[in-house]
Design a protein around this motif. Structure first.
Motif: not given
Length: 178
Positions: A45, A51-52, A55-56, A59, A64-65, A81, A84-85
C-alpha cells in the motif's frame, strides 16, 4: 473445459529507489493492483505520501475498495496506507517477505510480486544487507521464485522477465507453475 479468465495487474504508483543522502534513501515501492475476476487485491500500500496517487488511480478504475491487501514486507513503505482499505482482509506483513504469484497474466504468464526479495532487477547473488539479514535464505528464496515465474515485479522499478540464463544460474530443473 472451464478456462479461467485472465488476471490483470496494474501498477498504481510510481516507484523510486535512490540515495537521498549518504545516510538515507528515497524509497517508494511499486503498488500493484491484482484483479482476478471481481476480486481486487492490493499488493503493497506504499508510503503515506503515495496514498493520494493510489486512491486517484483506483478511483479512475472505478474501484473503491479492495477485498485483500498484501504487505510483502514489514517495512512501512509496504504498509503505509492500510488504513485506506478498512474493509480489506490484510495478509502480512511477516518477519520475512511475502511473494504473491499471479498466474494466467496476459502476455506475461506467471508474475511474482516479490517486495524486498528483489529490491530491483539484479543478479541472483547480489544481495544488499540493507534489505536482508540472512543471505543464504534470500538466495534460496530467489531461486524458487526464478524457477516459478516468467516475470518478477521487484519492490522498486518495473517488472522484468525471467530469462533462460537466470533459470540456469538458479539451477531450475522444472517449472512450478505451468
Amino acid at each position: 473445459m472451464f478456462q479461467r479468465p485472465p488476471v490483470t495487474l496494474s501498477l498504481l504508483s510510481t516507484s523510486t529507489l535512490r540515495a537521498a543522502s549518504p545516510n538515507s534513501w528515497d524509497a517508494k515501492p511499486a503498488v500493484v493492483l491484482l484483479q482476478d475476476g471481481a476480486c481486487n487485491i492490493l499488493i503493497n500500500t506504499g508510503l503515506p505520501s503515495q496514498g493520494p496517487e493510489i486512491v486517484e488511480e483506483l478511483t479512475s478504475r472505478r474501484i473503491f475498495d479492495a477485498q485483500f491487501t498484501v504487505a510483502t514486507s514489514p517495512h512501512l513503505q509496504f504498509s503505509g496506507n492500510l488504513n485506506l482499505f478498512p474493509n480489506a482482509q490484510i495478509i502480512g506483513p511477516s518477519e520475512d517477505a511475502i511473494t504473491v504469484f499471479a498466474t494466467n497474466v496476459p502476455a506475461m504468464g506467471t508474475v511474482a510480486i516479490v517486495g524486498l526479495l528483489f529490491p530491483e532487477a539484479e543478479p541472483l547473488e547480489r544481495i544488499s544487507t540493507l534489505w536482508t539479514t540472512n543471505v543464504a535464505k534470500t538466495v534460496q528464496s530467489r531461486r524458487i521464485v526464478i524457477c516459478a515465474a516468467d516475470w518478477i515485479q521487484p519492490a522498486y522499478g518495473m517488472p522484468f522477465p525471467v530469462t533462460p540464463a537466470m533459470r540456469d544460474q538458479a539451477g531450475c530443473t522444472k517449472r512450478l507453475f505451468q
